[in-house]
Each structure stands twice: as structure tokens, then as C-alpha cells.
Motif scaffolding. Sequence first.
Motif, PDB file in Angstrom:
ATOM      1  N   THR A 777       0.831  -1.205   0.000  1.00 49.51           N
ATOM      2  CA  THR A 777       0.000   0.000   0.000  1.00 49.51           C
ATOM      3  C   THR A 777       0.858   1.245   0.000  1.00 49.51           C
ATOM      4  OG1 THR A 777      -1.836  -1.037   1.132  1.00 49.51           O
ATOM      5  CG2 THR A 777      -1.609   1.332   1.409  1.00 49.51           C
ATOM      6  N   PHE A 778       1.846   1.212   0.873  1.00 52.40           N
ATOM      7  CA  PHE A 778       2.775   2.332   0.993  1.00 52.40           C
ATOM      8  C   PHE A 778       3.398   2.630  -0.371  1.00 52.40           C
ATOM      9  CE2 PHE A 778       7.138   3.654   2.772  1.00 52.40           C
ATOM     10  CZ  PHE A 778       6.778   4.985   2.784  1.00 52.40           C
ATOM     11  N   ALA A 779       3.850   1.595  -1.016  1.00 53.07           N
ATOM     12  CA  ALA A 779       4.521   1.757  -2.303  1.00 53.07           C
ATOM     13  C   ALA A 779       3.572   2.359  -3.339  1.00 53.07           C
ATOM     14  CB  ALA A 779       5.046   0.406  -2.779  1.00 53.07           C
ATOM     15  N   VAL A 780       2.356   1.836  -3.402  1.00 52.78           N
ATOM     16  CA  VAL A 780       1.419   2.302  -4.425  1.00 52.78           C
ATOM     17  C   VAL A 780       1.057   3.762  -4.190  1.00 52.78           C
ATOM     18  CG1 VAL A 780      -0.911   2.056  -5.324  1.00 52.78           C
ATOM     19  CG2 VAL A 780       0.504   0.025  -4.943  1.00 52.78           C
ATOM     20  N   LEU A 781       0.726   4.099  -2.945  1.00 55.54           N
ATOM     21  CA  LEU A 781       0.270   5.463  -2.678  1.00 55.54           C
ATOM     22  C   LEU A 781       1.417   6.467  -2.789  1.00 55.54           C
ATOM     23  CD1 LEU A 781      -2.456   5.239   0.063  1.00 55.54           C
ATOM     24  CD2 LEU A 781      -2.569   4.854  -2.379  1.00 55.54           C
ATOM     25  N   ALA A 782       2.620   6.004  -2.561  1.00 52.44           N
ATOM     26  CA  ALA A 782       3.759   6.918  -2.652  1.00 52.44           C
ATOM     27  C   ALA A 782       4.324   6.950  -4.074  1.00 52.44           C
ATOM     28  CB  ALA A 782       4.842   6.500  -1.665  1.00 52.44           C
ATOM     29  N   GLY A 783       3.824   6.092  -4.915  1.00 57.93           N
ATOM     30  CA  GLY A 783       4.323   6.032  -6.281  1.00 57.93           C
ATOM     31  C   GLY A 783       5.724   5.433  -6.338  1.00 57.93           C
ATOM     32  N   ALA A 784       5.961   4.408  -5.511  1.00 60.39           N
ATOM     33  CA  ALA A 784       7.304   3.842  -5.412  1.00 60.39           C
ATOM     34  C   ALA A 784       7.413   2.562  -6.232  1.00 60.39           C
ATOM     35  CB  ALA A 784       7.645   3.545  -3.957  1.00 60.39           C
ATOM     36  N   ARG A 785       8.578   2.386  -6.809  1.00 60.94           N
ATOM     37  CA  ARG A 785       8.861   1.144  -7.524  1.00 60.94           C
ATOM     38  C   ARG A 785       9.164   0.057  -6.502  1.00 60.94           C
ATOM     39  NH1 ARG A 785      14.071   1.720  -9.244  1.00 60.94           N
ATOM     40  NH2 ARG A 785      13.350   3.698 -10.050  1.00 60.94           N
ATOM     41  N   GLU A 786       9.950   0.468  -5.517  1.00 62.45           N
ATOM     42  CA  GLU A 786      10.317  -0.496  -4.469  1.00 62.45           C
ATOM     43  C   GLU A 786      10.516   0.252  -3.158  1.00 62.45           C
ATOM     44  OE1 GLU A 786      13.903  -2.144  -5.860  1.00 62.45           O
ATOM     45  OE2 GLU A 786      14.708  -0.210  -6.478  1.00 62.45           O
ATOM     46  N   THR A 787      10.267  -0.405  -2.047  1.00 64.55           N
ATOM     47  CA  THR A 787      10.468   0.217  -0.745  1.00 64.55           C
ATOM     48  C   THR A 787      11.391  -0.651   0.083  1.00 64.55           C
ATOM     49  OG1 THR A 787       8.531  -0.935   0.104  1.00 64.55           O
ATOM     50  CG2 THR A 787       8.206   1.334  -0.646  1.00 64.55           C
ATOM     51  N   PHE A 788      12.305   0.023   0.757  1.00 67.60           N
ATOM     52  CA  PHE A 788      13.197  -0.681   1.691  1.00 67.60           C
ATOM     53  C   PHE A 788      12.900  -0.159   3.082  1.00 67.60           C
ATOM     54  CE2 PHE A 788      15.234  -0.274  -2.414  1.00 67.60           C
ATOM     55  CZ  PHE A 788      15.557  -1.602  -2.711  1.00 67.60           C
ATOM     56  N   ILE A 789      12.747  -1.082   4.009  1.00 69.35           N
ATOM     57  CA  ILE A 789      12.464  -0.658   5.369  1.00 69.35           C
ATOM     58  C   ILE A 789      13.581  -1.169   6.255  1.00 69.35           C
ATOM     59  CG2 ILE A 789      10.874  -0.964   7.320  1.00 69.35           C
ATOM     60  CD1 ILE A 789       8.747  -1.208   4.862  1.00 69.35           C
ATOM     61  N   GLN A 790      14.294  -0.274   6.889  1.00 69.62           N
ATOM     62  CA  GLN A 790      15.492  -0.695   7.604  1.00 69.62           C
ATOM     63  C   GLN A 790      15.755   0.160   8.835  1.00 69.62           C
ATOM     64  OE1 GLN A 790      17.582  -0.252   3.813  1.00 69.62           O
ATOM     65  NE2 GLN A 790      18.869   1.326   4.786  1.00 69.62           N
ATOM     66  N   ALA A 791      16.617  -0.336   9.699  1.00 70.37           N
ATOM     67  CA  ALA A 791      16.869   0.318  10.981  1.00 70.37           C
ATOM     68  C   ALA A 791      17.874   1.446  10.875  1.00 70.37           C
ATOM     69  CB  ALA A 791      17.341  -0.707  12.019  1.00 70.37           C
ATOM     70  N   ASP A 792      18.743   1.416   9.851  1.00 72.44           N
ATOM     71  CA  ASP A 792      19.714   2.499   9.706  1.00 72.44           C
ATOM     72  C   ASP A 792      19.849   2.920   8.240  1.00 72.44           C
ATOM     73  OD1 ASP A 792      21.370   0.648   8.381  1.00 72.44           O
ATOM     74  OD2 ASP A 792      21.990  -0.122  10.355  1.00 72.44           O
ATOM     75  N   LYS A 793      20.761   3.839   7.996  1.00 72.67           N
ATOM     76  CA  LYS A 793      20.859   4.428   6.666  1.00 72.67           C
ATOM     77  C   LYS A 793      21.726   3.638   5.691  1.00 72.67           C
ATOM     78  CE  LYS A 793      21.423   8.825   6.092  1.00 72.67           C
ATOM     79  NZ  LYS A 793      21.999  10.176   6.256  1.00 72.67           N
ATOM     80  N   THR A 794      22.026   2.440   6.051  1.00 70.99           N
ATOM     81  CA  THR A 794      22.879   1.638   5.190  1.00 70.99           C
ATOM     82  C   THR A 794      22.403   1.679   3.746  1.00 70.99           C
ATOM     83  OG1 THR A 794      23.151   0.136   7.041  1.00 70.99           O
ATOM     84  CG2 THR A 794      23.882  -0.660   4.879  1.00 70.99           C
ATOM     85  N   GLY A 795      23.315   2.023   2.896  1.00 70.12           N
ATOM     86  CA  GLY A 795      22.994   1.982   1.471  1.00 70.12           C
ATOM     87  C   GLY A 795      22.242   3.174   0.947  1.00 70.12           C
ATOM     88  N   VAL A 796      21.920   4.129   1.832  1.00 74.40           N
ATOM     89  CA  VAL A 796      21.190   5.299   1.356  1.00 74.40           C
ATOM     90  C   VAL A 796      22.158   6.258   0.701  1.00 74.40           C
ATOM     91  CG1 VAL A 796      19.811   7.300   2.019  1.00 74.40           C
ATOM     92  CG2 VAL A 796      19.417   5.072   3.107  1.00 74.40           C
ATOM     93  N   ASN A 797      21.854   6.582  -0.494  1.00 75.80           N
ATOM     94  CA  ASN A 797      22.655   7.521  -1.266  1.00 75.80           C
ATOM     95  C   ASN A 797      22.759   8.848  -0.534  1.00 75.80           C
ATOM     96  OD1 ASN A 797      23.363   9.559  -3.091  1.00 75.80           O
ATOM     97  ND2 ASN A 797      22.624   8.326  -4.808  1.00 75.80           N
ATOM     98  N   GLY A 798      23.946   9.412  -0.495  1.00 76.15           N
ATOM     99  CA  GLY A 798      24.166  10.683   0.194  1.00 76.15           C
ATOM    100  C   GLY A 798      23.341  11.814  -0.364  1.00 76.15           C
ATOM    101  N   ASN A 799      22.888  11.667  -1.574  1.00 77.33           N
ATOM    102  CA  ASN A 799      22.113  12.731  -2.187  1.00 77.33           C
ATOM    103  C   ASN A 799      20.609  12.500  -2.123  1.00 77.33           C
ATOM    104  OD1 ASN A 799      24.193  14.399  -2.894  1.00 77.33           O
ATOM    105  ND2 ASN A 799      24.608  13.248  -4.777  1.00 77.33           N
ATOM    106  N   ALA A 800      20.192  11.493  -1.390  1.00 77.74           N
ATOM    107  CA  ALA A 800      18.761  11.197  -1.307  1.00 77.74           C
ATOM    108  C   ALA A 800      18.040  12.326  -0.583  1.00 77.74           C
ATOM    109  CB  ALA A 800      18.529   9.888  -0.558  1.00 77.74           C
ATOM    110  N   VAL A 801      16.765  12.528  -0.997  1.00 80.62           N
ATOM    111  CA  VAL A 801      15.948  13.565  -0.362  1.00 80.62           C
ATOM    112  C   VAL A 801      15.242  12.973   0.859  1.00 80.62           C
ATOM    113  CG1 VAL A 801      14.016  15.121  -0.680  1.00 80.62           C
ATOM    114  CG2 VAL A 801      15.584  14.672  -2.574  1.00 80.62           C
TER     115      VAL A 801
END
Length: 893
Positions: A777-801
Motif C-alpha cells: 500500500t505504501f509503495a502504491v500510494l507513494a508512487g514507489a517502484r520499491e520500498t526498503f524498510i530498515q533500521a539504519d541508513k545503510t545503502g542510502v545515497n548521500g544525495n537522497a531527499v
Amino acid sequence: MTKQIEKTYSPQIEGAIYKRWLEKRYFHVEPDASRRPYTIMMPPANITGKLHVGHALTFAIQDILIRFKRMQGYNTLWLPGTDHASISTEVKIADAMKEEGLTKRDIGREAFLERAWKWRGEYGGIIVQQLKLLGVSCDWDRERFTMDEGLSNAVYETFIHLYNKGWIYRAERLINWCPKCQTTISDAEVEHEEMDGSLYYFKYPVEGGGFIEFATTRPETILGDTAVAVNPDDERFRNVVGKTAVIPNIGRRIPIIMDVYVDKAFGTGAVKITPAHDPNDYEVGSRHSLPIINVMNDDGTMNAAAGPYAGQTREKCRENIISDFKRRGLYIKTETIRHAVGTHERCDSVVEPLIKMQWFVKMADLAKPALDVYNSGKLKIVPARAGKVYAHWLENIRDWCISRQLWWGHRIPAYYCEACGEIFVGAQAPEICVCGGARFKQDEDVLDTWFSSALWPFSTLGWPEKTRELDYFYPSDVLVTGYDILFFWVIRMVFSGLEMIGEIPFHDVLFHGIVRDALGRKMSKSLNNGVDPLRVIEDFGADALRLMLVTGNSLDNDTRFYCERLETSRNFLNKLWNAARFVLMNLDADEPGAGSGPSAGSGPSAEPDVMDKWIISRANRVSRDVTQRIDSYDMGMAAQMAYDFVWDEFCDWYVEMVKPRLYDKGDPTRPAALRTLKGTLIVCLKLLHPFVPFITEEIFAALQDKEETIMYSAWPAYSEACDYPEEEQMVERLKSAIKGIRAVRLDMSAPPSQKISVVLVSPDNAVRGFFTSVQRTFAVLAGARETFIQADKTGVNGNAVPVVIDGATVYLPLDELADREKEKERLNREKKKLSAEVERARRKLANEGFVKKAPPQIIAEERAKLEKYRKMLADVEEQIGSGYNYLHAPNNK
RNA sequence: GGGAGUUUAGCUCAGUUGGGAGAGCGCUUGCCUUACAAGCAAGAUGUCAUAGGUUCGAGCCCUAUAAUUCCCACCA
């Protein structure tokens, strides 16, 4: 299998539904000792009337209450009817006769009444037919007319009762006379209008020399003068008091007297006294035993007592008097003055005070109990300020003139012996008079139309017969009406009920405002600014009209009629219609059984998930609130809450959230979604049904397997078991995340078709667990291709909004799309907002007085807020400060 | 003359016992996303008439003022 409904909402469905309700006799009730009654007496509509929007408002309110109580299981009687409207009807028929060149006198009483009854038969039912178009659920089998045999008996019974008690009497009194309608009218029917008039100064010669100067607004009444009065303390007139003044032209000699009534400061300090044509002068006249000289005919022309002026109209006579006084050198001057002139509320002609023999109801003894029931709280008046008006009127009440010189109405049950003139009051003339005479003549007059409507709450139930209905339904629960007939009708019903039945006619009185035009003016024939409800119903439907009239206004205020507001209502109905269509489509696509079951989420096979619990919880709370609002006559707020719930929460959120589950036939939570969808829709329909009965009935029927009406379905009751505060909090997080992401996407002009990746980071296990469970649901309403749910910022691009919500931060890796400057602005706006919140809470909690004196619950809430906003602020600051380097990011836009 | 309402976003109006200012319409921006363009999404907009007072805290309670509407009333 469920039925399908039309693609777009059309109010054309209304006629057939009403017809079905009538055929099924859903509105009809019988006394039933095993159930509690709920009763409303519909204010009888005038048979001369045409449906106007005021009716639409007042009947919508009553229908809302009736339908609400009916669904709550009460045995609800809403009794409709019509009023003979004595004077209006008579005038109307006389006007119609005029076209044939006939007058009332030409055809006589009997023939006139024949015409009146015929007229009533032909036109009296029109308004009733129009009423039905509003969807009113009243018991048409019990429709009454104030001149029905039973109701007429009630009138005579009451008259005789009051006469025998000495509370109805016949006397010669100064009354209000309408020269145009040629009848007396009661004080309540006189409208006092402030207008500019002239104050004329004249002088009378005084015998023995000199003059006495006086001022008057009505020179024509000079002909009826029988004294000139001055204040006893007024030094200026010391030498003329006791002398005789002479009215020129007619040569009448009148005394100069002293009376405290005279105001030294007004005019010249001397007042001409005309006991026959002025209430004050009448009082003065009786104190000084002055003669009473009536100088006017019933039609407002001058009579023989006016001497040379006889035959002139009162207006013409006034002019002539002025010029005569001028000629004689007795005219002094004319001043403009603002003063109140009494006019007849029905025809606007200036009322003439005249002395006449009339019938009166003595009010003192009747008023007291009516006042007592109010003061003791037994009779509740809403809004409270109307109660003050009620009390004030009763405290200052004067006797009620009830005889009218008309033919259409209840003829006064008094008979005069033709031999000796003795009066007999009774249902029929006696056989023989005490004088031996056997010929009697019934009083020519009829009763004030309000005399019969005053008995409406019980005469309609069969009184004076002892009926089951009277026993069961009386007193009624609430009387709903506009504040304009408080005096005419409401008060008179109260004292009549108390006197004749010994019990108040209703527990509550609900006054509402009136419907004005778009500019705030009263709708009137002369302005031609009336809105025809029949046209509105044709174009938008009764549902839209009803909803528009009660929404967005508090009941006691006047409301303006705007077409745009009508469209708003219509749009809402269309929204509801399409939501229903969506539900039906999905139920239809479902294998049999899964979506059935009337109540939300209570099946063993379909355990509601967190989103289901959220909407169930919300529906539950809204049901409670709507119920409370209607119970306290706050229909506007009730409708608004139902409206908001349906549109904002059910349609815009729940339906959208549930779509991914519905479209996946293999989803194990799909049955629960269907069940909750249907259950919640049904709650919506029920909450809305009192306001918009047609559309809700239509949809409800489509949702049912068997034929069933929503009218008698159970009103949604609040249940603690359906309260899910934790699920509500979680879903609120979901909503914030989605809203935040949408805002960012719009900022970046990312079209909905462009799917992105979303990373939700939260250290909180529960939050992560929740988002994982609603991931799709989250993905559809947010218009997301994929969602990652995690405890820390691992792998998050430094330029992400980043989007910061309560308990989590969502990252949108949008390098190639991001407008860095815009995002920087957005984050700084967020920061500013959060800082303000933190600051507000911090300052409040730093205030010693607050911490010491505020209720603990408020303090705890404030602390929780501070905590939450501090965390969010810290997250935002972290994003701005460290990980997110706007300045060096590429900008492809 | 007496009494009662009303005064909150550009417009029309909500705001229940005092505890972070709301809706509809209008406006800006982007969307025909398979219930709905009568739609969806995101936004902007307020010395809560004025001046005092009570309170830890006032759109809400008190006092005064102004504007406006209505009701009642027998000063010629």
C-alpha cells in the motif's frame, strides 16, 4: 450477488423510492406499548401556501430527527397536516371571485363557504404533494386538517370550556382593526414599523379667550376628540386647566383636563384626547369618564360623527382638516418625526384602533402555568435565548382577541336569543331561552386561525375523544419551527395543552433561522428573490437541497442560499455514489460469500488488518460523535462530520489504501478488506441517511442480498471493542509519510508514472513492523517502484531527499530529478515549522504557572508533543547539516 | 425606549465545557492514477471588529466601544 448501480449519480431515483416507501407504508405507526414513542407534530402548512425553501429547511430538520430516532428503534410518529389559514384563504377566494365580478356579500355566507371548501379540495392538497418531493417520512395516513370534524370538535370543546371558566369573555374594547381585510386582528398580528411621519401643530380656541396648542400625528382624529390633556405639574397650562376648548368646524366643546400620562417635554405639552381611536387616549378617557366618539367606518372612511367630513377616506380627511385649520389660522407648523406605525402583517395596511364588541381570551391565568413549565426547565427551548423571549412575552401578555369578522373558519359557538339577547355558549343552540324565546342566532364571527392551531398537538390525536393515540404519543418530543411564530403559535400551544390536557404539548422547542437570498435579504414576493425548491429538486434532487440547507451553518442562525453550495452537496452525493459503485464492483468480482456480512470486520474468516482496524475505529468514533450532535440538535455539525468522514477518510484514504489488496486475488487479507469496505460503507450510509434519505436507500438496497430498507436498519452504535488507538496512530504515520513523499515528488515535477525507490529508516521495531505489513500500500500510494524498510541508513545515497515523520525518516534517492534548491527550501521550511512547535511547547512547559496549575493530562500531552517535535527537528537538522550536500549535487533541470 | 444576535482566510460560514485557528467556494501548481474531472494530489491565505480586564493560558469568560441585523414597545 449484489446489484449494480448506474454509472453516474442522478437524483431521478428519488420519485420511485418515495413511491416505494409509501407503498410499503414505512411511515405509518400504531401505538405500541412495548416500544418507546418519538413524536413530532408537523407545523400544519397553510392550504394557500406553496412550497418555499423555508419549508425545505424546517421539514429537513424534522425529517432528520425522525429518521434518526426511527433507526434507533423508536416508534416514531411524525404527524402532518394543513391549516385552513382563515384570513389568507378567505382573501384569496375573494380575490378569485373579483375576477368574476362577484363580492362576498353578493353570494352570501353559505355560497361562499361552499366555494371555500371546493377551493380547499382543489388546491389545499398541492402543498402536501410538494412536501412529498422533499422526502419527508411523515405518517400520511394520519394527515389532519384544522377544519376536520374531529379538530373542529376540539375547537368547540375548548371554547366552551374556557367560556365556562370565565376565561373567554365578550366585551367592548379597543381592538386592532384592519380596514382592508375588514376584521379585527390580534396584537400579535400588528407589525410596528418605524417610519418618518409628520407631527402637526394646531391650536384650539379656549372659551374666555386664548388658545391651547397641541401636536398630533393624526389630524383626522380631531373629529373624535373629547378632551385636551396636560400634565398636572405643567406650570404653562395652569391658567387654562378646567376651561373649555372648542373644536372648530364641528363646534364641539371639550374640557381641558390634567393627566399624568402626558409628557411635558413632547410637542407642546398638551395632548388631544381621542378615546375611540387611540389606546392611550382610551385609558385617559376611562379615567376621566370622557365620551367616546367613533368617527370612522369599518372601511376606514369617516362616518356621520365626522360631520362635514363624513364619507371621506381617512387620508383625504386628514388633508382637509389641515387645510381647514390653516384657513382659520389655527395651524402652527409641521415637524418630521420618526414614529412607529402599526400595520397588518398580512396586507400591510395601517391598522386602525377601534372600539368594538369582540371575544377575548383572558390570559393571566393561562399564562402562568406556561411560564412555570419554562422556568422549572420542564419545557426546554433551543436556542436558550429564544426562551427569554418566550418568558418576556408571557410576563407582559395581554388578553387575546379571538373573534374575526370572516366566514372561513370555526364559527364562534355562541347563540343569541332573538327575543331577549341572552348569550348561550355551547355546541348547539339551546331548545328554549330563559325568556321563553325559541329562536336563536349564532354569532357571525369566526375564530382566529391560531385558536385551532393552538390545539394541534392533541386535536390531531383525536382529543376530545380519549384515544390510544393521545395516550401513547402525547406529549410530543420536540416542536421544530422558525422563530417568527413563537408568539402566534408556540406559546398558545403550550398554554392550551396545559389547560386542556394538563400536560405540556412537547418537551423541547427547537427554533431555527430562516433562509435568505444570496445577498442576505429576506426572500419576499415584492423583491421576487425567492428560490423555488421544486426547481432545485428537479435539478439537484431533494437530497442535495436538504444537505445544503443544514450543512455549514448553525441551526439558530439564518442561512443564505447559494447555488454553489448546492453544487458542493451534489458533488458530495456523486462522490458517495461512486464510492458505492467501487465497492459494488469489487464485491461483484468476488467469489460468493467473502464480502457478505453486514458488520465491519467481525467475521472469523476475515480478521481485519491494521488499515481495516483504523477505518473501523474511525467509523466507530464518528458514529458516536454524529449521534451526540443530532441528539443536541446540532444537525449542521453532525452532517459535516459525516461528510468529512466519508470523503476524507473513507474515500481518499481507506479506499485508496485497500486497492492493492483488492486487486490481488491471492492476498489473504482480501476478504477482510472487502468486508471492511462494505461494512464501513454501510456505516456511512446509515450516518447519512437522515440527511440524504434517497441516495442512501438506493445504495443500501444495492448492497443487500434481500430486500431491506435502510429506514429501519439499526443506527450505528458506539462500541469500545471497535476502538483501536494504536492502529490509528500507525496509520497516521503512514499518511504523513505518503503526504511527505507526494509533496517532494510534486516539487520535483515527478509525474505519477515515474516510479522511484523509497527507503524508510526507523530505529523503532514497531514502526518498521507496521510499514513492512503495509509495504505494498505504501509503495502504491507513494508512487514507489520499491520500498526498503530498515533500521539504519545503510545503502542510502548521500544525495537522497529526506522526509522526516514522527518516528521515521523516509529517503527518496532522486539524484537525477532533484531540484536541490527547492529541496533545501522545503527542508528549511520544515525546520522552521518544527522549531516553532518545539519552542511553543518548551515555553509553555517552562512557565511555572502552567506546570503548577494546568490539569495533569494537558501537561502530559504537552510533554509528549515536545518530545516528538524535538526528535523530528533533530532529524531534519541532521539531514540539512550532514548527510545531504545540496550545494555540490548535480542539477539536471 | 427596552432586549437579543452578528463581527474569524478574497466570499459564505463552522469552531460543545477556555489548552496548538477550520471547511466549502475561489486562487496557485501538477495530474484523464482502471469508483468518481461533479475527480485526485500538493500548496498559499487570518492584528479571530476595537480597547481594556480575569487566567498559567482567551476566538471562546467579564467590561466598555464601534459597525450591522432582528425582535419587543400604547409617547401624541
